[in-house]
Every structure is written in structure tokens, then in C-alpha cells.
Design an enzyme around this catalytic site. Structure first.
Site, mmCIF file in Angstrom:
data_model
loop_
_atom_site.group_PDB
_atom_site.id
_atom_site.type_symbol
_atom_site.label_atom_id
_atom_site.label_comp_id
_atom_site.label_asym_id
_atom_site.label_seq_id
_atom_site.Cartn_x
_atom_site.Cartn_y
_atom_site.Cartn_z
ATOM 1 N N LYS A 175 0.852 -1.185 0.000
ATOM 2 C CA LYS A 175 0.000 0.000 0.000
ATOM 3 C C LYS A 175 0.890 1.238 0.000
ATOM 4 C CE LYS A 175 -1.713 3.095 2.387
ATOM 5 N NZ LYS A 175 -1.820 4.244 1.491
ATOM 6 N N GLY A 228 7.044 5.882 7.431
ATOM 7 C CA GLY A 228 6.213 7.082 7.330
ATOM 8 C C GLY A 228 6.364 7.920 8.579
ATOM 9 N N SER A 229 5.328 8.683 8.864
ATOM 10 C CA SER A 229 5.434 9.634 9.976
ATOM 11 C C SER A 229 5.395 8.904 11.317
ATOM 12 C CB SER A 229 4.277 10.623 9.920
ATOM 13 O OG SER A 229 3.081 9.981 10.305
ATOM 14 N N GLY A 233 3.038 5.762 12.507
ATOM 15 C CA GLY A 233 3.750 4.549 12.944
ATOM 16 C C GLY A 233 3.348 4.166 14.360
ATOM 17 N N GLU A 250 9.861 2.465 10.299
ATOM 18 C CA GLU A 250 10.889 3.477 10.037
ATOM 19 C C GLU A 250 10.181 4.814 10.053
ATOM 20 O OE1 GLU A 250 14.011 3.777 9.976
ATOM 21 O OE2 GLU A 250 14.377 1.628 10.204
ATOM 22 N N CYS A 284 13.939 11.318 5.508
ATOM 23 C CA CYS A 284 13.999 11.107 6.963
ATOM 24 C C CYS A 284 15.412 11.351 7.451
ATOM 25 C CB CYS A 284 13.579 9.719 7.408
ATOM 26 S SG CYS A 284 12.869 8.704 6.194
ATOM 27 N N GLN A 331 1.946 19.474 3.174
ATOM 28 C CA GLN A 331 3.337 19.523 3.626
ATOM 29 C C GLN A 331 3.862 20.953 3.581
ATOM 30 O OE1 GLN A 331 3.541 16.314 5.289
ATOM 31 N NE2 GLN A 331 5.609 17.105 4.998
ATOM 32 N N GLU A 385 10.660 17.077 13.874
ATOM 33 C CA GLU A 385 10.948 16.879 12.449
ATOM 34 C C GLU A 385 10.131 17.870 11.622
ATOM 35 O OE1 GLU A 385 9.705 13.169 10.477
ATOM 36 O OE2 GLU A 385 11.731 13.148 9.651
#
Ligand code: UN1
Length: 496
Positions: A175, A228-229, A233, A250, A284, A331, A385
Site C-alpha cells: 500500500k 512514514g510519519s 507509525g 521506520e 527522513c 506539507q 521533524e
């Protein structure tokens, strides 16, 4: 001409059951539709998981070197199509063409690497403490794996997950991010063309909250790999808490570069520019903090500003562009919000800081390369981040202080130091608390033959990429076999 992309389930390209679709657009100019893609829902997930389940036994029993041959062919197909796929990455995600081509190259590298692993996939053979008995460990696949991937490396990261999952004998439901599904579809098409048996690889395009969640928690899924974020996660982690299925996460980073007083300044400058503004900061591993020795601080800031002022913003397909757009309006807003927060916190906006509308960029999501000076560690822009072309410059006076600044954030993905002092480089290597440490190189640019994974909130401790210590360990489970050929009952620990 916009592409029409479909889900790929049980070897067929099909629409979602609801027939709903949405368009992906070019972040450099939203008037251009890149692809029309399905909006899948829970029922489509059920179909894809059922297809992957059905294909599992056959794929698992295919000898791994044969699986590797299919992956090798996929690598060759991607290599042949690289010049077509690179621009697709740029059009759908925004990164400049050289990086779009690099994104595809990373998947090619992984395909070849994992193809070779088909002839290794080693377990271990060790002596038994008893006579006429042998023992070994072997790797077995988990079964059906759910792979949930982000938009910032829309070919590479699906490749990081697909190829190791497949070589280990798992079947897959991929996905991808709803922002970059056409790139993922191109990768899956290469696997189809390479001769992947039907149902082994399935592609499902749809929103994370519905499709991603249902997939990750589906009773027919045996392992989940997510990039992802942090928010998404950790949400998955909470949902999967008691389901006891391997989960690799991750997530983000707050990566820093230390510039020591003895650094090669020009080299450090190039590393900072590349790490902070490459991919418009949307890695990242991006360098979002630079920790500079006080003796160089002012000079470094000026040099960085002069260099940033030379960077050309524009559509990634233009050969002269250095910095492309952000991936989407959401974003862009997030990054502009952080720029405002930085100013409110008292950091000095030293360069940039605005949406960029020049050079025919008014229909895209461009933000000027942005430099904050006088940043102190407690500020949010030094802790959280941002995922955009924004870099915070902090000051230090002793090496221990620099180490503390780098380490005292919730994340631990990548860090870097520029120094000519071999002893300092050794201490940095030992004391930096990140999964990746670079010496005299920027925080980005990891190679696929080594594990890639973050510490602390950056990851769950199951690195991607790499060989036996990385992705292969996650995508396989260990089975231990004891074989006693003595013909009588032997008791471990007791017969002595
Ligand atoms: C990411 O930062 O999101 O190390 C992935 C790099 C790339 C992969 C980065 N090979 O910069």
C-alpha cells in the site's frame, strides 16, 4: 497525458470495488494531472490479502534461487525503464530529475542484491552437545506481509521492502502513499513483467486511515513493514500491540551535522547544502540541524547563506533546478507553520522563510531554502521533524557539548561530523546515538547493502536494507531443527 493506474490483485490490474478514483497532480504545477488512481476501501483489502494468502504456499516452495531469478529480471526491466521512471518520480513527487533517477537506481540496486541473496539466505549449523545429533537454524517466511510506504522515495522504499520480503518467500500486499501511487504501480508492473506468479505481489491504492489500517490489522496478514510519519507509525504500533505480528517501523529523524573547528569548511558546506536542501529536505535522513563550533559560527552562517542564495528553485524536470517543490499543499503548510514557530520562539530567520512564487512556480508548492540562526536546543525547530528545506544552526564550544546537542532529541536516525581529527572522529563514531553515522559526509546517502534503521523514536529496531542483519532478518523467521540419529533417548543438559 495522465496515466490510468489500477490496483493489482491476483495478477490482474483492476479498479477498486467502489469504482471511486482520485487524481494525483504534479507538485511543481498542480494543473498537471499525473495519474488517475483508485480509492480503495476495506473490501479491496480483503481481496488483496486473500490473493496473497492463496499464492503463499506455491511461492514459499519455489526454490529461493528461482525466486531470485525473477527479482533479477525485475532489476533488468527497471534498469531498461530507468529513463522513463525517473521523470515519473519527478512529476509525481517533485524531486529533481537526478534524484528521481537515483530513486529508481536504489530499487534496481536492491533488486540485484536480493536476487543474489536467493543463493545465500543462510541459517547456521552448530555442533550438538550430544553425540549423533545435529542442529541447525533455517529461515522461513512469515506468510503474507503488508508493506506500507511513503511518498518521499516512491520507488526506492517500496523496493527496499518488496525485494527482501519476496526473496524470503513471503507474499505481499503493497500500500503506497496516496501521493505517489503511479511510481509504485510502475515498480509492480516490472515485477509482473519479470514473471512473478499471480497473487504473490498485490498493489492496493487508497487512504492510510482506512486501507492502511485495515491491511495492517487484517487477520490474514502475518507481518507489517511501515515507513512514514511518527504519528502514523505509533498509531499502528498501538493497534497491533496484542496481535503479536512482527512490525517494522521506520519513522522520522532530527538529524544533525557537527562542524568542528578543524573541519574542511568547503566540504562541510557542501554536505550541509546537500543534506538540508536536497530533496527539499524531505528525507527522513535530511540534515535539519547544524551544530557549528563557535569560532566558525558567523563565518559559516555567511557562507551557507551565500551558497543557499545560489540554489535555483523550479520544476524538477528543468535541468538547471537545484531545489524542487514540496510534495503537496499539506506539507507546504506544515513547513511554513514551523518557520513561523521558529520565529515566535526567538530564533533568527537568517535566510529564506517564504513560499516561493517566482520562476513560474506559482502553481506549485515551493518554499525557499530557509536558514535559522541563534537556535538553541530546547526550541521546537531544534527538536521536531520539519521535513522541508529548513535548517537550524546551533553553536557549541566543546565537543562534549556538541554530542549532547545532537543526542538530546527524541530521534536517532542519522548524524554526521566534519573533522580532520582522527581521535574526535573515533569518539563521534562511538558516542553518537543514531543508527547511521557519517564522517566527513552528509547525513543522507545510505547505501542499500548495509542496514538502514533509526534508534529511539526513529524506528522499531528492525532495520531495512542490508543483508542478514537488516531486512532479511525482519522478513524471515527462524526455525531450529534438531535431528537425533542415535536411535535412543538423549537428554540435553542432563546426560553428561
Ligand atoms: C529517507 O531518508 O527517507 O540515505 C530514505 C538516503 C537514501 C534513503 C533515504 N538512500 O538518503
Amino acid at each position: 497525458m495522465a496515466l490510468v493506474v489500477r490496483n493489482f490483485i491476483a495478477g490482474k490490474w483492476i479498479d477498486s470495488l467502489s469504482g471511486k478514483r482520485h487524481d494525483t497532480t504534479n507538485p511543481a504545477d498542480v494543473r498537471e494531472v499525473v495519474a488517475s488512481v483508485p480509492v480503495s476501501s476495506r473490501e479491496d483489502v480483503d481481496l488483496a490479502v486473500a490473493a496473497a494468502r492463496k499464492a503463499y504456499q506455491g511461492w514459499k516452495l519455489m526454490p529461493a534461487p528461482k525466486r531470485g531469478e525473477i527479482l533479477f529480471r525485475a532489476g533488468e526491466i527497471l534498469q531498461r525503464k530507468k529513463q522513463e521512471l525517473g521523470p515519473l518520480v519527478t512529476r509525481e513527487m517533485g524531486k529533481v530529475l537526478a534524484e528521481g533517477l537515483g530513486d529508481v537506481q536504489e530499487a534496481i540496486d536492491m533488486a540485484y542484491y536480493m536476487a543474489g541473496e536467493g543463493r545465500r539466505l543462510a541459517g547456521e549449523t552448530v555442533p550438538s552437545e550430544l553425540p549423533d545429533k545435529d542442529c541447525k537454524s533455517i529461515r522461513e517466511p512469515h506468510g503474507v506481509t503488508a508493506l506500507i510506504t511513503p511518498w518521499n522515495f516512491p520507488v526506492a522504499i517500496p523496493g527496499w521492502k518488496l525485494f527482501p520480503a519476496l526473496i524470503c518467500g513471503n507474499t505481499v500486499v503493497l500500500k503506497p502513499s496516496s501521493s505517489t501511487p503511479a511510481c509504485a504501480a510502475a515498480l509492480v508492473a516490472a515485477l509482473e513483467e519479470a514473471g512473478m506468479p499471480e497473487g504473490v505481489v498485490n498493489l492496493l491504492i487508497g487512504p492510510g486511515e482506512e486501507v492502511g489500517e485495515h491491511l495492517a490489522t487484517h487477520a490474514g496478514v502475518d507481518a507489517v513493514s511501515f515507513t512514514g510519519s511518527c504519528g502514523a507509525g505509533e498509531h499502528l504500533e498501538a493497534l497491533l500491540g496484542t496481535r503479536h505480528r512482527p512490525l517494522a517501523l521506520e519513522m522520522g529523524g532530527k538529524n544533525a551535522i557537527i562542524v568542528m573547528a578543524d573541519a574542511d569548511l568547503q566540504l562541510a558546506l557542501e554536505g550541509v547544502l546537500w543534506g538540508a536542501f536536497g530533496t527539499s529536505g524531505q528525507r527522513c535522513t535530511a540534515a535539519s540541524r547544524v551544530v557549528v563550533h563557535e569560532s566558525l559560527y558567523d563565518k559559516f552562517l555567511q557562507l551557507l547563506r551565500d551558497a543557499a542564495a545560489q540554489l535555483k528553485l523550479g520544476p524538477g524536470l528543468n535541468a538547471s533546478t537545484d531545489v524542487g517543490p514540496l510534495v503537496n499543499a499539506q506539507q507546504m503548510k506544515r513547513v511554513l507553520d514551523y518557520i513561523r514557530i521558529g520565529q515566535e520562539e526567538g530564533a533568527r530567520l537568517y535566510f529564506g522563510g517564504n513560499r516561493f512564487l517566482g520562476n513560474a512556480c506559482e502553481h506549485g508548492f515551493f518554499i525557499e531554502p530557509t536558514i535559522f540562526a541563534n537556535v538553541v536546543p530546547r526550541m521546537r525547530i531544534a527538536q521536531e521533524e520539519i521535513f522541508g528545506p529548513v535548517v537550524s544552526i546551533l553553536r557549541f564550544s566543546s565537543f562534549n557539548e556538541a554530542l549532547a546537542i545532537v543526542n538530546e532529541v527524541p530521534f536517532g536516525l542519522s548524524s554526521s561530523i566534519y573533522t580532520r581529527d582522527v581521535n574526535i572522529s573515533a569518539r563521534a563514531e562511538r558516542d553518537l546515538q543514531t543508527g547511521l553515522v557519517y564522517i566527513n559526509a552528509s547525513t543522507i546517502g545510505a547505501e542499500i547493502q548495509l542496514p538502514f534503521g533509526g534508534w529511539k523514536h526513529s524506528g522499531s529496531g528492525h532495520p531495512e536494507a542490508g543483508g542478514r542483519r537488516g531486512a532479511l532478518d525482519f522478513f524471515s523467521r527462524v526455525k531450529v531443527i534438531y535431528r537425533d540419529f542415535s536411535g535412543h533417548l538423549q537428554k540435553a543438559q542432563i546426560d553428561r
